[in-house]
Design an enzyme around this catalytic site. Structure first.
Site, mmCIF file in Angstrom:
data_model
loop_
_atom_site.group_PDB
_atom_site.id
_atom_site.type_symbol
_atom_site.label_atom_id
_atom_site.label_comp_id
_atom_site.label_asym_id
_atom_site.label_seq_id
_atom_site.Cartn_x
_atom_site.Cartn_y
_atom_site.Cartn_z
ATOM 1 C CG HIS A 253 -0.388 -0.174 2.523
ATOM 2 N ND1 HIS A 253 0.134 -1.380 2.968
ATOM 3 C CD2 HIS A 253 -0.225 0.689 3.545
ATOM 4 C CE1 HIS A 253 0.579 -1.251 4.199
ATOM 5 N NE2 HIS A 253 0.379 0.015 4.582
ATOM 6 C CG HIS B 125 1.014 5.314 3.866
ATOM 7 N ND1 HIS B 125 0.124 5.358 4.915
ATOM 8 C CD2 HIS B 125 1.646 4.124 3.945
ATOM 9 C CE1 HIS B 125 0.218 4.238 5.601
ATOM 10 N NE2 HIS B 125 1.131 3.466 5.034
#
Length: 141
Positions: A101, A103
Site C-alpha cells: 500500500h 500512503h
C-alpha cells in the site's frame, strides 16, 4: 503469512472504506489512522505482500494514481501545500499490513509529520562500493 488482510476485505466489499478512486487494478481510500487530514492509501486489488510479489505494471499504476490523488488533494478542501508518498516494504521498514500500500500524505506547514533520522556522510569510495554491489544484484535479477 496469511494473504488475506483487511485490505482484501475492503476490495471485496466485506469491510467499510471511504473510497476515493477505483479501477480494474487499484483502489484508493481514506486511511482510518491518518497522519494528516486527507491521508489516503492506494492498494493493488490483487494482494501482494511485498514489492517483490507485486506486478511491476500494477506497481507503476499505484504511483500514477498517487500522482493524480496528490493533485486532487491540492485542489480539494484539504488544500495541502505538499504531499509525501510512503511505502513500507517489510517489518523493518515499518510495514504493518502485509498487502502493498502506498500512503499519499497531504502536508501543510507545522502539521507535525516528517521523517526522523540522522543522515550520514559516507566516503565516496563506500558509495561507489555499494553502487557496484547493487548494480551486480540488478544484473542477476
Amino acid at each position: 503469512m496469511n494473504p488475506y488482510t483487511i485490505f482484501s476485505d475492503i476490495v471485496a466489499g466485506r469491510a467499510p472504506s471511504s473510497k476515493v478512486y477505483s479501477d480494474d487494478d487499484v483502489l484508493a481510500f481514506m486511511d482510518i489512522r491518518p497522519f494528516t487530514p486527507g491521508h489516503l492509501l492506494v492498494i493493488p486489488k490483487v494482494p501482494a505482500k511485498s514489492l517483490a510479489e507485486l506486478d511491476p505494471v500494477v506497481g507503476g499504476k499505484l504511483f500514477q494514481v498517487g500522482q493524480r490523488l496528490a493533485a486532487a488533494l491540492r485542489e480539494s478542501e484539504v488544500g495541502c501545500d505538499g504531499v509525501n508518498f510512503f511505502l513500507a516494504d517489510g517489518v523493518t521498514a515499518g510495514q504493518e499490513v502485509f498487502h502493498v500500500h502506498l500512503h499519499v500524505i497531504p502536508r501543510t506547514p507545522g502539521d507535525g509529520f516528517g521523517l526522523r533520522g540522522r543522515p550520514t556522510t559516507p566516503q565516496r569510495a563506500d558509495l561507489d562500493y555499494l553502487a557496484g554491489s547493487i548494480r551486480g544484484a540488478l544484473d542477476r535479477l
